[in-house]
Design a protein around this motif. Structure first.
Motif: not given
Length: 909
Positions: A317-321, A352-354
């Protein structure tokens, strides 16, 4: 006499000194307990302790303890009752002396624990020392320190710790932790840090938990340097620093953008044989990614895999964000699919991040498809997912679509406070304030009540829309028990009122803020200062600054920059310079804006020569100039005659990728035109046009003035024609430039036509315009026409300047209208005007020609007295007039002056 008996008669200071000697002599009073060192005493005697005989039977022991405890409680109660009767003094001491029993350590500790005032406790503490002639036990000192912690009073901390250090014992771990934690709870982190520093000063070893707790609190306050100091201090005194502590510090340094420090801590951690865990990698990916260091984030992502660590949901999630923030959605999608394909249950945070990533770039179809995908996998989208979409729709200005989605979301998730706040903010920004109020009402109907964020959004947006009465109404309707206004509420309303000139109302609200125990910050004071100056009330602006300093609110750089800007604009140059120095005195570093304000203020005040020095001072400070700063510096160089330097800076801007603006080109074109480098100025003019820059009237006027002054009137006309073809309207300055050029070329008829065109285009002539025309008409001896212009000027309510008066007086005198000229001359002097040499000479000649020889002579003497130069022709005319009326004495004086002038001219030749 035994050693114990000796100690009983020692004073407190002597005992402490004796203990200090023991310590220096490598005798540890705590390890020996003095049990064998003193033949007639024990450690309990030295510390004032009373040991219970261990050989008594259990029953006697219990009974004695019960009796002793009851007696001790009564003693503590009685002593506290005496101490509560008033401030310390002889009466209190006399009352304490009435107790028969000598104060025991347990009772002293009990009394101190019950007291609420450190000073009173310390006075009692000292009285006991004098009474018993014995030093206190460690428990008494700990009780005193605990009282300091409870009352948050550190006035006597150093004194007590020094005594404990000399006595050879230190605060207990619990006491140390309590001292630190009490100040942390009060958000006084500097005081907590000070407690640790004071303890280290006296060689005490603060508790491990005190360090870790304070480091955690400093982390939340982003005090990275203090955290690092504590970490190194822990290492120095032998505490084992955990990987968690390193992670905490790395996170804070990385979030502050101090990458080198964060990487240095990582290296230190590895050198201490700590293996980075998944938490540390997640922190590094998140923090470095948010700083825009995407390559480093990727490096950590791949490094953790190479070390055998499996990325978890947080990692992905951090990397996607991070990738979404950098708008590298293809890579973000790839990681998202890698995560989602390996899970039967969707990772809500990743979804949610995506969704937020798609929304931030306007790909709402893909965001909606992710919502549907969640549903197909049996996971209903949360209110957070919808809030992400609504936020992005608001940023893109898609208000109607956002309102539609907010209705559709109710099928899956009930809107929360954040949802309503997003909608209200969006509608207010779009200027749909009535719709925003309806959303607020629907929020109440849904059982949700506006929180302070809702109120702040509405007040801020209404203030910016200049709907102050509605903003004030919302503020006044607040139920302070349910929703208390905070600093943001007051700040928004104070600034809104001030910007609309309602500075008195703004100040009243500031006083209300103080009454509600809210502490105004630098933003509030900046608004008040700026708006008072804007309303012309500079003295009140200065008072606000003094009041801020008096209240202990430290100014930040933004406040001082704004204050300095206001001061310069108010014409207070000395004060402006002083404020620039004040920035340094406050421990702040002047930034590009600070220097820009200083240079601009000095240039406007006529001190443009200082631009060069300040520019190189900025360079030495390593400051990177932005477009605004370049424009100000270039303007300063042009006004100080350093046009070549200004031209170089213009080229430097281009090489640095900064696009010159209309202000940049305008300054350089004007500078070149003023030193007759018109071809270069025109080339820059054409360059600016080719780059699509909308040139303004000021630039056109600079070229018209430049071409006109060197007699290139045809080119000046062409520039004027182009100006009007562009749809621009020549202003008074533009016409004045052209009129001045025509008058200097003695094209007076053409000047009269231009003057009429100027009036036809509804451009009102000013004092300068009339002065140019009067001067031109007098120059070609059209004095009557000049006088018509003079009268017209007076009717327009325009006040002639010295040049206009001089020109008109000289013209009237030369054509023989001596009475009108003299009348004008006297009016000019009575109004405070100072006639120049040309004016005096013209009047003397005019009066002489009109057979007013003595009046001319009186003026002749006045001219000499004023130190103005008299022309030889004027002397000849006056001399002839004096001879005609037989004023021989006066004629002799004029003749003597004429001869002296001839001699002077001959000597010069």
């Amino acid at each position: 006499m035994t050693l114990c008996e000796h100690m009983k008669i020692l004073s407190r200071v002597q005992v402490l000194k004796f203990w200090f000697v023991l310590e220096r002599g490598k005798i540890d009073p705590l390890s020996y307990k003095f049990s064998s060192s003193f033949p007639n005493g024990s450690s309990s005697e030295l510390y004032g302790k009373v040991k219970v005989n261990s050989f008594m039977d259990d029953t006697s022991h219990s009974q004695d303890n019960a009796l002793k405890s009851e007696g001790m409680r009564k003693t503590v109660h009685d002593v506290c009752r005496v101490l509560d009767t008033g401030p310390w003094g002889p009466a209190i001491e006399d009352a304490l002396n009435t107790f028969d029993d000598m104060p025991q350590p347990e009772s002293v500790v009990g009394v101190i624990r019950r007291l609420k005032d450190v000073k009173a406790a310390l006075q009692y503490f000292r009285w006991v020392e004098r009474k018993t002639e014995q030093p206190h036990c460690p428990e008494a000192y700990d009780a005193l320190l605990m009282l300091m912690a409870r009352t948050r009073n550190l006035d006597y901390l150093e004194q007590i710790l020094e005594e404990m250090s000399i006595a050879g014992f230190g605060p207990s771990n619990n006491t140390c932790i309590e001292l630190v934690c009490r100040f942390i709870k009060s958000k006084k982190l500097r005081e907590s840090f000070g407690v640790i520093e004071t303890m280290r000063k006296f060689k005490f070893r603060p508790a491990y938990s005190a360090y870790t707790t304070l480091i955690g609190a400093l982390s939340a306050a982003h005090e990275a340097d203090l955290m690092l100091t504590l970490l190194h201090q822990m290492q120095e005194i032998g505490y084992e620093v955990s990987g968690h502590l390193f992670t905490t510090l790395i996170r804070v340094f990385a979030r502050e953008g101090r990458i080198d420090a964060a990487l240095s801590l990582l290296d230190e951690m590895k050198s201490n044989s700590f293996n980075a865990d998944i938490v540390l990698y997640n922190v590094c990916i998140d923090c470095f990614g948010k700083l825009g260091k995407l390559d480093m984030a990727w490096k950590f992502f791949h490094e953790m895999k190479s070390h055998g660590l499996v990325p978890d949901d947080v990692t992905y999630t951090s990397m996607i964000g991070v990738l979404c923030k950098a708008e590298r959605l293809d890579e973000a999608e790839e990681l998202f699919e890698e995560l989602d394909s390996n899970r039967s249950v969707p990772c809500v945070y990743a979804y949610n991040t995506m969704i937020m990533g798609y929304g931030s770039v306007g790909k709402f179809d893909k965001a909606y498809s992710l919502l549907e995908r969640q549903k197909r996998k049996g996971c209903i989208p949360s209110v957070i997912a919808y809030n992400c979409i609504l936020t992005c729709l608001g940023r893109k200005g898609k208000v109607e679509e956002a309102l539609r989605i907010s209705e559709e979301m109710k099928i899956d998730a009930a809107p929360n406070l954040a949802t309503y706040n997003i909608l209200i903010d969006m509608l207010c920004k779009a200027g749909k304030h009535e719709a925003a109020l309806k959303v607020r009402d629907s929020m109440k109907e849904a059982g949700l009540f506006p929180n302070i964020m809702t109120v702040n959004i509405m007040i801020d947006r209404l203030c910016k829309a200049q709907r102050l009465d509605e903003a004030c109404s919302i503020f006044l309707e607040l139920d302070h028990k349910v929703c208390t206004p905070d600093a943001v509420t007051f700040c928004s309303l104070i600034d809104g009122l001030g910007r609309q000139g309602r500075v008195n109302d703004a100040y009243l609200l500031y006083e209300k803020m103080l009454d509600s125990d809210q502490s105004p910050n630098a933003v509030v004071y900046t608004s008040l200062i700026r708006n008072f100056f804007k309303c012309g009330r500079k003295e009140d602006g200065h008072k606000i600054y003094k009041e801020m300093m008096h209240r202990g609110c430290s100014p930040d750089l933004m406040l001082l920059n704004n204050y300095m800007d206001c001061v310069f604009k108010a014409g207070e140059i000395v004060k402006g310079r002083a404020l620039f120095e004040e920035i340094k005195a406050q421990g702040l570093t002047p930034d590009v804006r600070s220097y820009s304000i200083l240079i601009h203020g000095l240039v406007k005040a006529g001190f443009s020569k200082e631009t060069y020095k300040l520019f190189y001072e900025m360079k030495e400070q390593g400051l990177h100039l932005d477009t605004r700063a370049y424009n100000i510096v270039i303007d300063g160089f042009c006004k100080s005659g350093k046009v070549n330097k200004a031209y170089q800076l213009l080229e430097e801007m281009k090489t640095k990728g900064l696009q010159p603006t209309v202000v940049t080109y305008g300054s350089v074109i004007d500078g070149l035109a003023k030193i007759d480098r018109l071809d270069e100025a025109y080339m820059l003019f054409e360059e600016a046009k080719s780059k699509g820059i909308d040139l303004n009237v000021v630039i056109y006027s600079s070229l018209i003035d430049g071409f006109g002054k060197v007699g290139r009137i045809d080119e000046a006309y062409l520039i004027l024609e182009e100006l009007m073809q562009k749809g621009l309207t020549p202003n008074t300055y533009t016409w004045n430039c052209l009129l001045d050029a025509l008058v200097k070329a003695e094209e007076i008829d053409e000047a009269l036509v231009c003057f009429q065109n100027m009036k036809n285009m509804k451009c009102l002539p000013n004092e300068v315009t009339y002065s140019i025309m009067i001067n031109g008409l007098c120059k070609v001896r059209k004095f009557n026409k000049a006088f018509v212009f003079w009268q017209e000027m007076q009717k327009q309510g325009l006040k002639p300047n010295t040049i206009t008066y001089t020109t008109m007086i000289s013209g009237l005198a030369r054509v023989g209208n001596v009475l009108e000229a003299n009348d004008l001359f006297e009016r000019f002097k009575s109004s405070g005007g100072i006639p120049d040499s040309a004016c005096y000479n013209a009047m003397i000649e005019g009066l002489s020609s009109a057979n007013k020889a003595m009046d001319a002579y009186i003026l002749f003497e006045e001219t000499r007295l004023k130190g103005c130069r008299i022309h030889s022709k004027t002397c000849v005319v006056l001399l002839d007039a004096l001879h005609k009326v037989d004023c021989l004495e006066q004629a002799a004086i004029v003749g003597a002056v004429l001869r002296e002038m001839a001699k002077s001219q001959h000597a010069t030749r």
